[in-house]
Scaffold this motif. Sequence first.
Motif, PDB file in Angstrom:
ATOM      1  N   GLU A 168       0.834  -1.198   0.000  1.00 39.00           N
ATOM      2  CA  GLU A 168       0.000   0.000   0.000  1.00 39.00           C
ATOM      3  C   GLU A 168       0.874   1.255   0.000  1.00 39.00           C
ATOM      4  O   GLU A 168       0.546   2.256  -0.644  1.00 39.00           O
ATOM      5  N   TRP A 169       1.999   1.187   0.703  1.00 39.93           N
ATOM      6  CA  TRP A 169       2.927   2.315   0.739  1.00 39.93           C
ATOM      7  C   TRP A 169       3.608   2.495  -0.621  1.00 39.93           C
ATOM      8  O   TRP A 169       3.707   3.602  -1.139  1.00 39.93           O
ATOM      9  N   ILE A 190      -5.051  -6.733  -4.054  1.00 36.92           N
ATOM     10  CA  ILE A 190      -4.238  -7.732  -4.760  1.00 36.92           C
ATOM     11  C   ILE A 190      -2.970  -7.091  -5.310  1.00 36.92           C
ATOM     12  O   ILE A 190      -1.873  -7.645  -5.202  1.00 36.92           O
ATOM     13  N   VAL A 191      -3.119  -5.898  -5.895  1.00 33.97           N
ATOM     14  CA  VAL A 191      -1.950  -5.185  -6.421  1.00 33.97           C
ATOM     15  C   VAL A 191      -0.992  -4.803  -5.288  1.00 33.97           C
ATOM     16  O   VAL A 191       0.232  -4.915  -5.427  1.00 33.97           O
ATOM     17  N   PHE A 192      -1.550  -4.379  -4.157  1.00 35.51           N
ATOM     18  CA  PHE A 192      -0.699  -4.029  -3.009  1.00 35.51           C
ATOM     19  C   PHE A 192       0.084  -5.245  -2.524  1.00 35.51           C
ATOM     20  O   PHE A 192       1.272  -5.155  -2.189  1.00 35.51           O
ATOM     21  N   ALA A 245       7.145  -8.391  -3.720  1.00 30.79           N
ATOM     22  CA  ALA A 245       8.434  -8.083  -4.329  1.00 30.79           C
ATOM     23  C   ALA A 245       9.350  -7.354  -3.350  1.00 30.79           C
ATOM     24  O   ALA A 245      10.559  -7.604  -3.305  1.00 30.79           O
ATOM     25  N   ALA A 246       8.773  -6.446  -2.569  1.00 30.28           N
ATOM     26  CA  ALA A 246       9.576  -5.692  -1.598  1.00 30.28           C
ATOM     27  C   ALA A 246      10.213  -6.626  -0.565  1.00 30.28           C
ATOM     28  O   ALA A 246      11.396  -6.483  -0.224  1.00 30.28           O
ATOM     29  N   LEU A 247       9.432  -7.588  -0.067  1.00 28.98           N
ATOM     30  CA  LEU A 247       9.978  -8.542   0.901  1.00 28.98           C
ATOM     31  C   LEU A 247      11.078  -9.380   0.260  1.00 28.98           C
ATOM     32  O   LEU A 247      12.124  -9.634   0.874  1.00 28.98           O
TER      33      LEU A 247
END
Length: 448
Positions: free
Chosen positions: A23-24, A39-41, A47-49
Amino acid sequence: MLIVIEAIIFWLFCLPVLYLIGEWIGFGFSRRSKILDGIVFIAFGWAALAYFMVALGLFKNLSLFPVILFFAVILLFRRKRLIHFVDWLKAIGSFFDLRSGFGAWSWYLRIGFLFSVLLTFVVCMLPESSNDGLAYHLTLPKLFLKQSSIAPIEYELYSYRSFLQNMLYVIGLMFGNVPVAKLFHWITGVLLVLAVSVIVEQKTKDRNMGLFAGALLWFTPTLINQITTTYVDAAVTFYVFLSIYLLIEEPGEKRGDIFYSGLLIGIAISVKFLAVTACICSFIYLLWPTFKDRRWGKGTSLLAVWGTGVAVGCGFWFMRNWILTGNPFYPYLTAWFNKEASFPLVSDYYNFMGLPRTWMNYILILWNLTFRPVYFDYHHWIGPAFLVLLPLAIYGVCKARMWSYLAFIWLMSTTWFFSAQISRYLMPMFPIYIVCLAMGLKFFYDKF
């Protein structure tokens, strides 16, 4: 039993963390619906994790403590946003609410889908037995964890490829819990199907049609046979579909979405190098209006925005290989860079699979995939639905004028045919095809 409880507890913490991070990251993403936005968040958070794990590997610190600390920091500083995650779960619950008045057909669809989701979840709790999962999708994370680093391993060719999804499997191995790793792949399949269901419902204004489209994709043998393993193709399909959907539904109007589309396709490449073929399709799709309408300035600008997203999503892997080997695409295209030929598995396997690249085989792609699956890795058969329901897909494209969807189906099928003819590598095309098929079925049902 303890390993199952551990896996469930882990995901009770992991899923909200993924949502909060995503979300960020997706602050500039255009809102569509609560379910689809979430779902997009999750995709961004995923990917960030994974890139956080890559960073730990770069600094030779692949250990459990930084991961737990990462989760704790996200939950602490973004705890006020947890209500958004709860609202997203409520929206999903409402979508499958058995008390909703959509008729018996809808009720059976929901029960069947939810039961099969539960059944595949249970299968995820079993030890890994898939070929590639044991050969390298779990072996490579194990080797990285052993050396506490993601430095390429000389005798392991796959360590030179992009392996973003595999970095999530490292987390499961840190806990000594293979089901945790398997669920990272399983959930991408569940969210992919949910995204297709919601998009079809929005386009047809019919909840039953959305549920049917989702069930059709879910029960495609190629997908359902793979989501309970530590393969990565469902994750690639998940990211590619979201990327293409953003391109089709926001054709140049919102540059933020164009950037996020590029970012998602870049993430797909980071999961598997072969997603470059989908990236080429998206590039052609964006380039075509530039030549067609002679909008050189605007077209170049959009390509630059999209390309920036792609570079952010996957640039690391190409830069790493360029520095280490002098070939950014290593272990592919070695002859272009005057390097030693790659391991035979890379150069010969893709040429061995499939049928000769003739015009007749090109025209009969669906027929051959359906009736001659042994040539395309028969363990991942696509099933009969795509061929049997082809007239409805064509009808949907023509009636709804879904030329953009048709363009991607053609481009992706063509690049697949002339590259690696393995059925699971065609999976990113499946959800696009099913959206067209559902539109055709809706028009046919309303007319007759």
